[in-house]
Scaffold this motif. Structure first.
Motif, PDB file in Angstrom:
ATOM      1  N   LEU A 164       0.816  -1.214   0.000  1.00  0.00           N
ATOM      2  CA  LEU A 164       0.000   0.000   0.000  1.00  0.00           C
ATOM      3  C   LEU A 164       0.850   1.264   0.000  1.00  0.00           C
ATOM      4  O   LEU A 164       0.513   2.261   0.637  1.00  0.00           O
ATOM      5  N   GLY A 165       1.953   1.207  -0.732  1.00  0.00           N
ATOM      6  CA  GLY A 165       2.755   2.408  -0.929  1.00  0.00           C
ATOM      7  C   GLY A 165       2.068   3.353  -1.902  1.00  0.00           C
ATOM      8  O   GLY A 165       0.890   3.190  -2.232  1.00  0.00           O
ATOM      9  N   TRP A 166       2.823   4.337  -2.397  1.00  0.00           N
ATOM     10  CA  TRP A 166       2.251   5.329  -3.313  1.00  0.00           C
ATOM     11  C   TRP A 166       1.604   4.659  -4.515  1.00  0.00           C
ATOM     12  O   TRP A 166       0.476   4.972  -4.885  1.00  0.00           O
ATOM     13  N   TRP A 167       2.308   3.726  -5.149  1.00  0.00           N
ATOM     14  CA  TRP A 167       1.767   3.098  -6.344  1.00  0.00           C
ATOM     15  C   TRP A 167       0.597   2.175  -6.007  1.00  0.00           C
ATOM     16  O   TRP A 167      -0.397   2.120  -6.738  1.00  0.00           O
TER      17      TRP A 167
ATOM     18  N   VAL B  58      -6.988  -5.805   2.547  1.00  0.00           N
ATOM     19  CA  VAL B  58      -5.693  -5.235   2.163  1.00  0.00           C
ATOM     20  C   VAL B  58      -4.656  -5.650   3.197  1.00  0.00           C
ATOM     21  O   VAL B  58      -4.980  -5.919   4.359  1.00  0.00           O
ATOM     22  N   PHE B  59      -3.383  -5.670   2.757  1.00  0.00           N
ATOM     23  CA  PHE B  59      -2.299  -6.026   3.687  1.00  0.00           C
ATOM     24  C   PHE B  59      -1.048  -5.237   3.362  1.00  0.00           C
ATOM     25  O   PHE B  59      -0.683  -5.060   2.199  1.00  0.00           O
ATOM     26  N   ASP B  60      -0.383  -4.766   4.418  1.00  0.00           N
ATOM     27  CA  ASP B  60       0.908  -4.074   4.305  1.00  0.00           C
ATOM     28  C   ASP B  60       1.586  -4.162   5.665  1.00  0.00           C
ATOM     29  O   ASP B  60       0.909  -4.241   6.711  1.00  0.00           O
ATOM     30  N   VAL B  61       2.899  -4.136   5.658  1.00  0.00           N
ATOM     31  CA  VAL B  61       3.631  -4.174   6.936  1.00  0.00           C
ATOM     32  C   VAL B  61       3.458  -2.876   7.711  1.00  0.00           C
ATOM     33  O   VAL B  61       3.659  -2.838   8.921  1.00  0.00           O
ATOM     34  N   ASP B  62       3.108  -1.808   6.993  1.00  0.00           N
ATOM     35  CA  ASP B  62       2.825  -0.523   7.634  1.00  0.00           C
ATOM     36  C   ASP B  62       1.380  -0.553   8.143  1.00  0.00           C
ATOM     37  O   ASP B  62       0.432  -0.319   7.387  1.00  0.00           O
ATOM     38  N   ARG B  63       1.201  -0.832   9.419  1.00  0.00           N
ATOM     39  CA  ARG B  63      -0.141  -1.012   9.978  1.00  0.00           C
ATOM     40  C   ARG B  63      -0.979   0.269   9.896  1.00  0.00           C
ATOM     41  O   ARG B  63      -2.177   0.218   9.655  1.00  0.00           O
ATOM     42  N   GLN B  64      -0.328   1.408  10.096  1.00  0.00           N
ATOM     43  CA  GLN B  64      -1.063   2.669  10.053  1.00  0.00           C
ATOM     44  C   GLN B  64      -1.604   2.937   8.651  1.00  0.00           C
ATOM     45  O   GLN B  64      -2.778   3.294   8.487  1.00  0.00           O
ATOM     46  N   ALA B  65      -0.743   2.746   7.631  1.00  0.00           N
ATOM     47  CA  ALA B  65      -1.172   2.954   6.248  1.00  0.00           C
ATOM     48  C   ALA B  65      -2.290   1.979   5.890  1.00  0.00           C
ATOM     49  O   ALA B  65      -3.262   2.348   5.215  1.00  0.00           O
TER      50      ALA B  65
ATOM     51  N   ILE C  11      -0.552  -7.606  -6.296  1.00  0.00           N
ATOM     52  CA  ILE C  11       0.711  -7.443  -5.569  1.00  0.00           C
ATOM     53  C   ILE C  11       1.390  -6.150  -6.008  1.00  0.00           C
ATOM     54  O   ILE C  11       1.804  -6.018  -7.161  1.00  0.00           O
ATOM     55  N   PHE C  12       1.523  -5.207  -5.067  1.00  0.00           N
ATOM     56  CA  PHE C  12       2.227  -3.952  -5.319  1.00  0.00           C
ATOM     57  C   PHE C  12       3.343  -3.750  -4.291  1.00  0.00           C
ATOM     58  O   PHE C  12       3.727  -2.618  -3.996  1.00  0.00           O
ATOM     59  N   SER C  13       3.837  -4.835  -3.779  1.00  0.00           N
ATOM     60  CA  SER C  13       4.893  -4.781  -2.773  1.00  0.00           C
ATOM     61  C   SER C  13       6.253  -4.583  -3.445  1.00  0.00           C
ATOM     62  O   SER C  13       6.397  -4.760  -4.663  1.00  0.00           O
ATOM     63  N   PRO C  14       7.298  -4.227  -2.676  1.00  0.00           N
ATOM     64  CA  PRO C  14       8.633  -4.062  -3.242  1.00  0.00           C
ATOM     65  C   PRO C  14       9.132  -5.317  -3.950  1.00  0.00           C
ATOM     66  O   PRO C  14       8.716  -6.442  -3.629  1.00  0.00           O
ATOM     67  N   ASN C  15      10.047  -5.124  -4.873  1.00  0.00           N
ATOM     68  CA  ASN C  15      10.513  -6.197  -5.756  1.00  0.00           C
ATOM     69  C   ASN C  15      10.940  -7.464  -5.027  1.00  0.00           C
ATOM     70  O   ASN C  15      10.664  -8.579  -5.491  1.00  0.00           O
ATOM     71  N   GLN C  16      11.638  -7.312  -3.896  1.00  0.00           N
ATOM     72  CA  GLN C  16      12.228  -8.474  -3.241  1.00  0.00           C
ATOM     73  C   GLN C  16      11.200  -9.440  -2.671  1.00  0.00           C
ATOM     74  O   GLN C  16      11.522 -10.583  -2.359  1.00  0.00           O
TER      75      GLN C  16
END
Length: 318
Positions: A11-14, A33-40, A70-75
């Motif tokens: 859930l970053g900018w993109w 939705v899921f992201d390691v950033d709980r606040q976002a 999937i919009f998470s970082p490449n790794q």
């Protein structure tokens, strides 16, 4: 039409921009939705009225979810995509498919084995300006292709520090090459084909402290002896164009400034009218069509794999 129930990871900018495209398409219903950033994650979930997943595993085991974006970082692409494929859920994954061809091949194999749709998001080939450019080129307006010049650059490198996954080679192989240059390769492939016979590349690392080089200049020789020069940089001003030089004329396609045609007998460029579109919504719609079996998604998986393979060859040759 019943909407396809889906989840969004990253859930970053993109990721947040793509959530807007998913909702605009009207084809999918985001239920988690899921992201390691709980606040976002909490903020995004509240804004679109969906659930917050307590873990990635919760996405995998939710029987109501049939597709995952999937919009998470490449790794994280390889581990997340393989796990989702094994859970028998269709996948839309933002480019690049993986950080290297080995990761790409593992993802493709997992999706084929589990018979799920895998779509790789290369939105630029759906820009109306490049679709119009392809139409004009296929119609013979500039004759046989001789040379292509392309540049995709943004000065975002100055804001990349050690806290960013874009800082490291391991997590972002090639820096601007895999984040921006890949758009050039895929779009040229879409318009003209990119059967690369030879690569000569140089890179510079002068202004930034990132592990990756900050600027890449590449010369390709394609089958049919068409030459391509491509530039991508994290320190240059915002630039995005692909110019096509043929035996009968030149087509200047600038994503920010318009499409222009210059014939051999003319010394001026004629602006071509191009109707604006929403490329992100278009690729979401195309993913839906692939999910319901209406048509195949573009680029095909082999093309997405070849885009990453070109980057590997550049990094090996410089």
């Amino acid at each position: 039409m019943e909407k396809v129930k889906c989840a969004v990871i990253g859930l970053g900018w993109w990721g947040q921009k793509m959530i807007k495209a998913i909702n605009l398409s009207g084809k999918f219903r985001i239920i988690s939705v899921f992201d390691v950033d709980r606040q976002a994650m909490t903020l995004v979930a509240g804004s679109i009225d969906c659930c917050v997943a307590k873990s990635f595993y919760e996405i995998l085991t939710n029987a109501n979810i049939s597709s995952v974006f999937i919009f998470s970082p490449n790794q994280f692409h390889v581990s997340q995509a393989i796990a989702i494929a094994r859970a028998r859920k269709n996948i839309f994954i933002e480019k690049p498919l993986g950080n290297n061809t080995s990761e790409c091949e593992k993802i493709i194999q997992a999706c084929k084995k589990n018979k799920v749709v895998l779509a790789v998001g290369h939105n630029v080939r759906r820009y109306s300006i490049f679709q119009k450019a392809k139409e004009l080129i296929l119609s013979g307006n500039i004759g046989e292709m001789v040379y292509i010049d392309a540049n995709r650059s943004r000065p975002i490198g100055y804001s990349i520090d050690k806290k960013s996954w874009r800082y490291y080679r391991r997590t972002c192989a090639g820096g601007p090459l895999i984040q921006m240059g890949i758009h050039l390769f895929d779009t040229i492939r879409f318009i003209n084909g990119f059967d690369c016979k030879r690569i000569d590349a140089m890179s510079v690392k002068k202004y930034l402290k990132t592990q990756n080089a900050e600027s890449f200049s590449m010369l390709f020789r394609l089958s049919g002896d068409c030459l391509v020069h491509a530039m991508t940089s994290y320190v240059l001003q915002e630039t995005f164009y692909i110019n096509f030089f043929g035996t009968k004329g030149t087509l200047f396609a600038d994503a920010f400034n318009g499409l222009y045609l210059q014939k051999n007998e003319c010394s001026f460029r004629k602006k071509i009218k191009v109707k604006a579109n929403n490329p992100e919504v278009l690729e979401i719609n195309d993913f839906y069509a692939a999910v319901i079996g209406e048509k195949s998604f573009e680029p095909c998986l082999e093309e997405a794999l070849q885009n990453v393979k070109i980057i590997e060859r550049i990094l090996a040759s410089k």
